[in-house]
Design an enzyme around this catalytic site. Structure first.
Site, PDB file in Angstrom:
ATOM      1  N   ASN A 166       0.896  -1.153  -0.130  1.00  0.00           N
ATOM      2  CA  ASN A 166       0.005  -0.134  -0.107  1.00  0.00           C
ATOM      3  C   ASN A 166       0.820   1.255  -0.082  1.00  0.00           C
ATOM      4  OD1 ASN A 166      -1.886   2.127   0.706  1.00  0.00           O
ATOM      5  ND2 ASN A 166      -2.281   1.328   2.559  1.00  0.00           N
ATOM      6  N   TRP A 167       1.049   1.726  -1.066  1.00  0.00           N
ATOM      7  CA  TRP A 167       2.144   3.068  -1.316  1.00  0.00           C
ATOM      8  C   TRP A 167       1.580   4.182  -0.478  1.00  0.00           C
ATOM      9  CZ3 TRP A 167       4.464   2.994  -6.748  1.00  0.00           C
ATOM     10  CH2 TRP A 167       5.278   2.032  -7.310  1.00  0.00           C
ATOM     11  N   LYS A 168       0.282   4.363  -0.513  1.00  0.00           N
ATOM     12  CA  LYS A 168      -0.301   5.538   0.113  1.00  0.00           C
ATOM     13  C   LYS A 168      -0.097   6.936  -0.646  1.00  0.00           C
ATOM     14  CE  LYS A 168      -0.085   3.273   4.645  1.00  0.00           C
ATOM     15  NZ  LYS A 168      -0.216   3.263   6.091  1.00  0.00           N
TER      16      LYS A 168
ATOM     17  N   HIS B 112      -9.752   1.623   4.074  1.00  0.00           N
ATOM     18  CA  HIS B 112      -8.283   1.719   4.738  1.00  0.00           C
ATOM     19  C   HIS B 112      -8.530   2.742   5.918  1.00  0.00           C
ATOM     20  CE1 HIS B 112      -4.255   2.718   6.076  1.00  0.00           C
ATOM     21  NE2 HIS B 112      -4.008   1.560   5.504  1.00  0.00           N
TER      22      HIS B 112
ATOM     23  N   GLU C  52      -7.243   4.974   7.305  1.00  0.00           N
ATOM     24  CA  GLU C  52      -6.760   6.681   6.801  1.00  0.00           C
ATOM     25  C   GLU C  52      -7.882   6.902   6.144  1.00  0.00           C
ATOM     26  OE1 GLU C  52      -2.895   5.696   5.192  1.00  0.00           O
ATOM     27  OE2 GLU C  52      -2.210   5.022   7.294  1.00  0.00           O
TER      28      GLU C  52
ATOM     29  N   GLU D 124      -6.014  -4.756   9.994  1.00  0.00           N
ATOM     30  CA  GLU D 124      -5.178  -3.899  10.383  1.00  0.00           C
ATOM     31  C   GLU D 124      -5.246  -3.085  11.764  1.00  0.00           C
ATOM     32  OE1 GLU D 124      -2.584  -2.502   6.725  1.00  0.00           O
ATOM     33  OE2 GLU D 124      -4.433  -1.313   6.717  1.00  0.00           O
TER      34      GLU D 124
ATOM     35  N   GLY E 248       2.094   2.166  10.549  1.00  0.00           N
ATOM     36  CA  GLY E 248       3.040   2.948  10.320  1.00  0.00           C
ATOM     37  C   GLY E 248       3.651   3.489  12.014  1.00  0.00           C
TER      38      GLY E 248
ATOM     39  N   SER F  23       2.836  -2.467  10.215  1.00  0.00           N
ATOM     40  CA  SER F  23       4.382  -2.760  10.589  1.00  0.00           C
ATOM     41  C   SER F  23       4.812  -4.018  10.339  1.00  0.00           C
ATOM     42  CB  SER F  23       4.709  -2.298  11.942  1.00  0.00           C
ATOM     43  OG  SER F  23       4.316  -0.832  12.287  1.00  0.00           O
TER      44      SER F  23
ATOM     45  N   GLY G   8       2.694  -1.194   4.230  1.00  0.00           N
ATOM     46  CA  GLY G   8       2.708   0.074   3.788  1.00  0.00           C
ATOM     47  C   GLY G   8       4.214   0.673   3.709  1.00  0.00           C
ATOM     48  N   GLY G   9       4.818   1.013   4.672  1.00  0.00           N
ATOM     49  CA  GLY G   9       6.260   1.546   4.719  1.00  0.00           C
ATOM     50  C   GLY G   9       6.988   0.665   3.938  1.00  0.00           C
TER      51      GLY G   9
HETATM   52  P1  PGA Z   1       2.521  -0.017   7.722  1.00  0.00           P
HETATM   53  O1  PGA Z   1       1.200   0.206   6.887  1.00  0.00           O
HETATM   54  O2  PGA Z   1       3.019  -1.050   7.142  1.00  0.00           O
HETATM   55  O3  PGA Z   1       3.441   1.315   7.225  1.00  0.00           O
HETATM   56  O4  PGA Z   1       2.336  -0.147   9.056  1.00  0.00           O
HETATM   57  C1  PGA Z   1       0.051  -0.749   6.548  1.00  0.00           C
HETATM   58  C2  PGA Z   1      -1.126  -0.131   6.156  1.00  0.00           C
HETATM   59  O5  PGA Z   1      -1.352   0.835   6.526  1.00  0.00           O
HETATM   60  O6  PGA Z   1      -1.560  -0.785   5.015  1.00  0.00           O
END
Ligand code: PGA
Length: 278
Positions: free
Chosen positions: A39-41, A124, A126, A196, A202, A242, A263-264
Site C-alpha cells: 500500500n504505497w499510500k 483503509h 486512513e 490492520e 506506521g 508494521s 505500507g512503509g
Molecule cells: P505500515 O502500513 O506497514 O506502514 O504499518 C500498513 C497499512 O497501512 O496498510
C-alpha cells in the site's frame, strides 16, 4: 415418486450435496494462495513509481504468492506499463461507489477496470479517519467493486483504546458484518480482508503473532457465520500494520493469516524479502 422412496431420494441428494461442500472446503484450504500487497499510500510521483517498479520487479518474483502493488491513482497507468510481463499486479488504493457523473475528484470502478486493475483497497483506516468513510460507504464500495469484478481488499481493525477496553473482536465483527451486507457467498469467497490494528500502522509496533492470528481467526469465524464453512475457508485474510522483512515469516505462517498488507516496507527493496518470506 411418493413416501419412503421420495425421502430416500432426497437423502441421497443431501448426502451428495454435503460431500460436494466438504470437497469444496478442502479444495479451498489447499488452494488458499498467499496474497502480499503493498500500500504505497500518498507516496511516489508517476516517474518515481516507474523507478520503484523497476527496482522491485526482480526482487518480488514468487509464483506461490499473489503480489499486488496498490498505488496512487495517477501512478496506475505508468506502474502498469512498467510491470508488464512480470508477476506484479497493480491495484488501486480507493475508488468511488457511483458509476459516473458529478463527483469531482473521484475515480470510478470502470476507470480502474479499463486501466487493467484487478484489486482495490476499500476502507483503509486512513480513509475512515481523514476522509469520513464509514462501514456503510465501505459496504457500498465493496458491492460496486464486485459488480465490476474487481477484488476488494477490505480493511478493518481496532484503535488502541478499543484493544485496551477488550472490544477488539466485537468491533471488527461489526465492521465485517456491515462490509459484507448483500454480498453473495460466491463474491465473498473471492474477497480479501486486511486486518490492520490501527495502533500498529506506521508505528513500528507490530501486533504479536498471537494477537494477529486471534483476530484473523475471529474474522474467518464471522465469515462462516454469515455464509458457510466453504466461504470462510476460501476467503483470504491479510495482516497489516508494521509488517517488515523480519516479522513477515512468523506472521504469514499462522493458520488464518494469508499474507499481508504492507505500507512503509512496500516502498523499499525489503518488500522483496517480505514477498519471499519463507
Ligand atoms: P505500515 O502500513 O506497514 O506502514 O504499518 C500498513 C497499512 O497501512 O496498510
Amino acid at each position: 415418486v411418493q413416501g419412503p422412496q421420495r425421502r430416500g431420494l432426497r437423502q441421497r441428494m443431501i448426502n451428495k450435496e454435503s460431500i460436494k461442500i466438504i470437497q469444496k472446503t478442502e479444495d479451498y484450504i489447499m488452494a488458499r494462495k498467499k496474497i502480499i500487497a503493498g500500500n504505497w499510500k500518498m507516496n511516489m510521483t508517476p516517474s518515481e513509481a516507474v523507478e520503484l517498479v523497476n527496482t522491485l520487479k526482480p526482487l518480488v518474483v514468487n509464483d506461490e504468492v499473489d503480489v499486488v502493488f496498490c498505488v496512487p491513482a495517477i501512478d496506475i497507468i505508468p506502474a502498469m506499463e512498467a510491470a508488464k510481463g512480470t508477476n506484479i499486479n497493480i491495484g488501486a488504493e480507493n475508488m468511488y461507489f457511483e458509476e459516473k457523473g458529478a463527483y469531482t475528484g473521484e475515480i470510478s470502478p470502470a476507470m480502474l477496470v479499463d486501466a487493467g486493475v484487478k484489486y482495490v483497497i476499500i476502507g483503509h483506516s486512513e480513509r475512515r479517519e481523514y476522509f469520513a468513510e464509514t462501514d456503510e460507504t465501505v459496504n457500498k464500495k465493496v458491492l460496486k467493486a464486485f459488480e465490476h469484478e474487481l477484488t476488494p481488499i477490505i480493511c478493518c481493525g481496532e484503535t488502541l483504546t478499543q484493544r485496551e477496553q477488550g472490544v477488539t473482536i466485537d468491533f471488527v465483527r461489526q465492521q465485517i458484518k456491515i462490509a459484507f451486507l448483500n454480498v453473495t457467498a460466491e463474491q465473498a469467497a473471492t474477497a480479501v480482508i486486511a486486518y490492520e490494528p490501527i495502533w500498529a500502522i506506521g508505528t513500528g509496533k507490530v501486533a504479536t503473532t498471537e494477537q494477529a492470528q486471534e483476530v484473523c481467526k475471529a474474522i474467518r469465524d464471522c465469515i462462516a457465520e454469515i455464509y458457510d464453512d466453504a466461504t470462510a475457508a476460501a476467503i483470504r485474510i491479510q495482516y497489516g500494520g508494521s509488517v517488515s522483512a523480519s516479522n513477515a515469516s512468523e506472521l504469514f505462517a499462522q493458520a488464518d493469516i494469508d499474507g499481508g498488507l504492507v505500507g512503509g516496507a512496500s516502498l523499499k527493496p525489503d518488500f522483496g524479502k517480505i514477498v519471499n518470506y519463507k
